[in-house]
Design a protein around this motif. Structure first.
Motif, mmCIF file in Angstrom:
data_model
loop_
_atom_site.group_PDB
_atom_site.id
_atom_site.type_symbol
_atom_site.label_atom_id
_atom_site.label_comp_id
_atom_site.label_asym_id
_atom_site.label_seq_id
_atom_site.Cartn_x
_atom_site.Cartn_y
_atom_site.Cartn_z
ATOM 1 N N ALA A 28 -26.094 -6.960 7.659
ATOM 2 C CA ALA A 28 -26.265 -7.742 6.425
ATOM 3 C C ALA A 28 -27.447 -7.264 5.580
ATOM 4 N N PRO A 29 -28.647 -7.073 6.144
ATOM 5 C CA PRO A 29 -29.751 -6.587 5.310
ATOM 6 C C PRO A 29 -29.494 -5.186 4.740
ATOM 7 N N VAL A 30 -28.814 -4.344 5.505
ATOM 8 C CA VAL A 30 -28.501 -2.997 5.022
ATOM 9 C C VAL A 30 -27.558 -3.086 3.830
ATOM 10 N N LEU A 31 -26.519 -3.896 3.947
ATOM 11 C CA LEU A 31 -25.569 -4.054 2.848
ATOM 12 C C LEU A 31 -26.221 -4.682 1.620
ATOM 13 N N ILE A 32 -27.066 -5.644 1.845
ATOM 14 C CA ILE A 32 -27.788 -6.271 0.728
ATOM 15 C C ILE A 32 -28.702 -5.241 0.059
ATOM 16 N N GLY A 33 -29.343 -4.418 0.866
ATOM 17 C CA GLY A 33 -30.198 -3.359 0.316
ATOM 18 C C GLY A 33 -29.404 -2.354 -0.495
ATOM 19 N N LEU A 34 -28.237 -1.956 0.010
ATOM 20 C CA LEU A 34 -27.388 -1.015 -0.729
ATOM 21 C C LEU A 34 -26.883 -1.624 -2.032
ATOM 22 N N TRP A 35 -26.639 -2.921 -2.026
ATOM 23 C CA TRP A 35 -26.184 -3.592 -3.248
ATOM 24 C C TRP A 35 -27.346 -3.730 -4.240
ATOM 25 N N CYS A 36 -28.540 -4.003 -3.737
ATOM 26 C CA CYS A 36 -29.704 -4.227 -4.602
ATOM 27 C C CYS A 36 -30.313 -2.943 -5.147
ATOM 28 N N TYR A 37 -30.177 -1.822 -4.433
ATOM 29 C CA TYR A 37 -30.811 -0.582 -4.870
ATOM 30 C C TYR A 37 -30.415 -0.184 -6.291
ATOM 31 N N PRO A 38 -29.122 -0.132 -6.645
ATOM 32 C CA PRO A 38 -28.778 0.202 -8.035
ATOM 33 C C PRO A 38 -29.312 -0.831 -9.024
ATOM 34 N N PHE A 63 -32.230 -2.487 -8.833
ATOM 35 C CA PHE A 63 -33.648 -2.213 -9.095
ATOM 36 C C PHE A 63 -33.862 -0.853 -9.753
ATOM 37 N N ALA A 64 -32.980 0.102 -9.464
ATOM 38 C CA ALA A 64 -33.112 1.443 -10.039
ATOM 39 C C ALA A 64 -32.582 1.489 -11.469
ATOM 40 N N GLY A 65 -31.883 0.450 -11.895
ATOM 41 C CA GLY A 65 -31.355 0.397 -13.253
ATOM 42 C C GLY A 65 -30.045 1.144 -13.436
ATOM 43 N N ARG A 66 -29.412 1.554 -12.323
ATOM 44 C CA ARG A 66 -28.163 2.311 -12.415
ATOM 45 C C ARG A 66 -26.918 1.440 -12.330
#
Length: 135
Positions: free
Chosen positions: A8-18, A20-23
């Protein structure tokens, strides 16, 4: 269950990365994944509403500090078997289904549809610009 706690934290991180990166604005995949997440939220919300009365509605009403009106429930039995809107009333003035459930069951699928449509739009735009670049 433990793999879910790790995943769950990994998936949340993968969803949140774009995010925060603005992509995220240009990512069809991000919008498609968001649509799936919203549909999962719809399913969870529906389960919360459908199971609000528990196995014994009378007992749930008493635990909520409400009187159980069997005459009201038998007169309005058709309300409790509907798919939408969800109701599990103890009496005319109290519903065990939280007030936020029914509006959420409308809002989340609409948002999911919009995300999916935008994802398709971005994918089409990306494909067209890719074809123009190779021509």
């Amino acid at each position: 269950m433990s793999i879910l706690l790790i995943l769950a934290p990994v998936l949340i991180g993968l969803w949140c990365y774009p995010l925060f990166a603005g992509r995220w604005r240009r990512s069809p995949l991000w919008f498609a994944v968001t649509a799936v997440i919203l549909l999962l939220g719809t399913g969870i919300t529906y389960l919360i509403g459908a199971l609000a009365g528990g196995l014994d509605t009378e007992e749930e009403c008493h635990s909520a500090g409400q009187a159980y009106d069997s005459a009201y429930r038998s007169a309005h039995f058709h309300e409790f078997g509907r798919w939408y809107p969800l109701h599990e009333k103890c009496h005319a003035g109290y519903d065990l289904v939280p007030a936020w459930v029914n509006p959420t069951l409308i809002a989340l699928p609409i948002l999911a549809t919009l995300c999916l449509a935008y994802s398709v739009r971005l994918a089409v735009i990306h494909r067209r610009t890719k074809k123009k670049g190779t021509s």
